[in-house]
Write a protein that holds these residues in place. Structure first.
Motif, mmCIF file in Angstrom:
data_model
loop_
_atom_site.group_PDB
_atom_site.id
_atom_site.type_symbol
_atom_site.label_atom_id
_atom_site.label_comp_id
_atom_site.label_asym_id
_atom_site.label_seq_id
_atom_site.Cartn_x
_atom_site.Cartn_y
_atom_site.Cartn_z
ATOM 1 N N PHE A 197 59.072 -3.205 62.046
ATOM 2 C CA PHE A 197 57.838 -3.574 61.398
ATOM 3 C C PHE A 197 58.046 -3.562 59.888
ATOM 4 O O PHE A 197 59.011 -2.994 59.374
ATOM 5 C CB PHE A 197 56.676 -2.654 61.796
ATOM 6 C CG PHE A 197 56.819 -1.236 61.340
ATOM 7 C CD1 PHE A 197 56.312 -0.840 60.130
ATOM 8 C CD2 PHE A 197 57.459 -0.300 62.134
ATOM 9 C CE1 PHE A 197 56.423 0.471 59.715
ATOM 10 C CE2 PHE A 197 57.574 1.009 61.724
ATOM 11 C CZ PHE A 197 57.055 1.400 60.510
ATOM 12 N N VAL A 215 51.649 2.638 73.757
ATOM 13 C CA VAL A 215 51.510 1.265 73.281
ATOM 14 C C VAL A 215 50.036 0.903 73.136
ATOM 15 O O VAL A 215 49.158 1.486 73.778
ATOM 16 C CB VAL A 215 52.191 0.258 74.239
ATOM 17 C CG1 VAL A 215 53.690 0.495 74.300
ATOM 18 C CG2 VAL A 215 51.560 0.312 75.629
ATOM 19 N N ASN A 272 50.179 -9.006 74.426
ATOM 20 C CA ASN A 272 51.391 -8.345 73.952
ATOM 21 C C ASN A 272 51.111 -6.872 73.713
ATOM 22 O O ASN A 272 49.979 -6.472 73.434
ATOM 23 C CB ASN A 272 51.872 -8.983 72.640
ATOM 24 C CG ASN A 272 52.284 -10.426 72.812
ATOM 25 O OD1 ASN A 272 53.303 -10.737 73.423
ATOM 26 N ND2 ASN A 272 51.464 -11.327 72.279
ATOM 27 N N TYR A 328 52.360 -3.319 71.602
ATOM 28 C CA TYR A 328 53.021 -2.860 70.388
ATOM 29 C C TYR A 328 53.013 -1.334 70.381
ATOM 30 O O TYR A 328 52.029 -0.706 70.775
ATOM 31 C CB TYR A 328 52.285 -3.384 69.148
ATOM 32 C CG TYR A 328 52.090 -4.885 69.179
ATOM 33 C CD1 TYR A 328 53.051 -5.756 68.683
ATOM 34 C CD2 TYR A 328 50.927 -5.435 69.734
ATOM 35 C CE1 TYR A 328 52.869 -7.129 68.729
ATOM 36 C CE2 TYR A 328 50.738 -6.799 69.795
ATOM 37 C CZ TYR A 328 51.718 -7.640 69.301
ATOM 38 O OH TYR A 328 51.526 -9.000 69.360
ATOM 39 N N LYS A 329 54.112 -0.754 69.947
ATOM 40 C CA LYS A 329 54.217 0.705 69.916
ATOM 41 C C LYS A 329 53.204 1.270 68.920
ATOM 42 O O LYS A 329 53.178 0.870 67.746
ATOM 43 C CB LYS A 329 55.634 1.129 69.537
ATOM 44 C CG LYS A 329 56.662 0.898 70.638
ATOM 45 C CD LYS A 329 58.001 1.485 70.270
ATOM 46 C CE LYS A 329 59.040 1.280 71.359
ATOM 47 N NZ LYS A 329 58.679 1.952 72.618
ATOM 48 N N LEU A 335 52.359 1.231 64.607
ATOM 49 C CA LEU A 335 51.104 0.738 64.055
ATOM 50 C C LEU A 335 50.374 1.786 63.211
ATOM 51 O O LEU A 335 49.595 1.441 62.327
ATOM 52 C CB LEU A 335 50.168 0.278 65.183
ATOM 53 C CG LEU A 335 50.608 -0.951 65.980
ATOM 54 C CD1 LEU A 335 49.628 -1.215 67.116
ATOM 55 C CD2 LEU A 335 50.703 -2.176 65.077
ATOM 56 N N THR A 345 48.826 -13.755 65.629
ATOM 57 C CA THR A 345 50.037 -13.682 66.458
ATOM 58 C C THR A 345 50.701 -15.049 66.460
ATOM 59 O O THR A 345 50.018 -16.083 66.439
ATOM 60 C CB THR A 345 49.728 -13.264 67.907
ATOM 61 O OG1 THR A 345 48.705 -14.118 68.444
ATOM 62 C CG2 THR A 345 49.239 -11.827 67.973
ATOM 63 N N CYS A 350 54.549 -6.513 62.802
ATOM 64 C CA CYS A 350 55.124 -5.699 63.871
ATOM 65 C C CYS A 350 55.547 -6.604 65.020
ATOM 66 O O CYS A 350 54.808 -7.525 65.402
ATOM 67 C CB CYS A 350 54.098 -4.668 64.356
ATOM 68 S SG CYS A 350 54.737 -3.502 65.581
ATOM 69 N N CYS A 351 56.721 -6.346 65.574
ATOM 70 C CA CYS A 351 57.190 -7.143 66.703
ATOM 71 C C CYS A 351 56.674 -6.536 68.007
ATOM 72 O O CYS A 351 56.364 -5.344 68.064
ATOM 73 C CB CYS A 351 58.704 -7.219 66.720
ATOM 74 S SG CYS A 351 59.523 -5.712 67.269
ATOM 75 N N PRO A 352 56.558 -7.341 69.075
ATOM 76 C CA PRO A 352 56.102 -6.804 70.362
ATOM 77 C C PRO A 352 57.125 -5.842 70.933
ATOM 78 O O PRO A 352 58.313 -5.864 70.560
ATOM 79 C CB PRO A 352 55.940 -8.054 71.222
ATOM 80 C CG PRO A 352 56.820 -9.081 70.599
ATOM 81 C CD PRO A 352 56.811 -8.792 69.127
ATOM 82 N N ASP A 353 56.682 -4.989 71.832
ATOM 83 C CA ASP A 353 57.541 -3.981 72.444
ATOM 84 C C ASP A 353 58.523 -4.668 73.395
ATOM 85 O O ASP A 353 58.143 -5.157 74.442
ATOM 86 C CB ASP A 353 56.686 -2.968 73.193
ATOM 87 C CG ASP A 353 57.492 -1.758 73.660
ATOM 88 O OD1 ASP A 353 58.729 -1.783 73.537
ATOM 89 O OD2 ASP A 353 56.878 -0.785 74.122
#
Length: 234
Positions: free
Chosen positions: A12, A128, A173, A175-176, A180, A197, A223-226
């Motif tokens: 992120f 998440v 999606n 995200y952790k 965040l 997104t 932030c990228c997806p998990d």
């Protein structure tokens, strides 16, 4: 003025974009200045500038002489000046998420009050945060999966908190939450948040912050997806 906070090996990026007009005094001799500082040092600064006395505010002056010199912070409050010297580090290459407007699939603008309430109500023992954006119901949904079970919070497209709603396709999606959480400090100060997104599921949070003089700056968070979740679903 662009301030970037990057965490090594984390997926992120956190950046603050400010116009020179937001400062009472702004003088930069070089076209671009970049350095790293230890964020744990900034946490120590919370012991300064936190007076609860009415009518008392904190003024901050930042000075940097150049490569190899520390970042100087002068905090003035009630006639008392605190001087902090923070060692700077050689910056690595900035994380590039290649987040382009042309690749944005879904975008909403929400009053920050709505997102603050969501973070307060959802179960943050979850690893998440699942975000669903869709042109159809549930439109905009936040979900967690914590110790107390699953929790969902829905926002209809005609909600009083929703200012803009442009969703072209359904995207879900995860995200952790640990990635965040650093953005919640900007959320607490903001009045609006843009949530976008792209085709890859990368998340962009842009917080609009208005200062006491009515001037506006933006804090952007990517932030990228998990990937662990995505691979498990394949």
């Amino acid at each position: 003025c662009s301030l970037f906070l990057n965490y090594k090996r984390q997926k992120f990026r956190f950046s603050c974009l400010c116009h020179a007009e937001i400062f009472q005094e702004f003088a930069v001799q070089e076209k671009s200045v970049m350095f790293w500082i230890n964020l744990s040092v900034l946490d120590c600064l919370t012991i300064f500038g936190t007076s609860s006395l009415p009518g008392t505010s904190t003024a901050l002056r930042m000075c940097y002489r150049g490569y190899g010199y520390p970042l100087m912070l002068f905090l003035e409050e009630g006639g008392v000046v605190t001087v902090c010297k923070i060692n700077t580090q050689e910056p690595d290459e900035l994380l590039d998420f290649d987040f382009c407007s042309k690749n944005v699939v879904n975008k909403i603008i929400l009053q920050s009050e709505g997102l603050r309430e969501a973070f307060a109500e959802l179960d943050m023992t979850s690893e998440v945060l699942q975000i669903t954006m869709s042109p159809d119901k549930p439109y905009f949904r936040l979900s967690t999966f914590g110790n107390a079970g699953s929790a969902h919070l829905d926002y209809p497209r005609d909600s009083d908190l929703m200012e803009t709603f442009h969703c072209n396709q359904t995207q879900t999606n995860r995200y952790k939450i640990s990635l965040l959480k650093p953005s919640t400090k900007a959320l607490a100060l903001s009045c609006k948040v843009s949530i976008r997104t792209d085709t890859r599921g990368f998340l962009s949070l842009q917080y609009m912050i208005r200062n006491e003089d009515g001037q506006i700056c933006f804090v952007e968070y990517y932030c990228c997806p998990d990937e662990d979740i995505a691979e498990a679903e394949l």
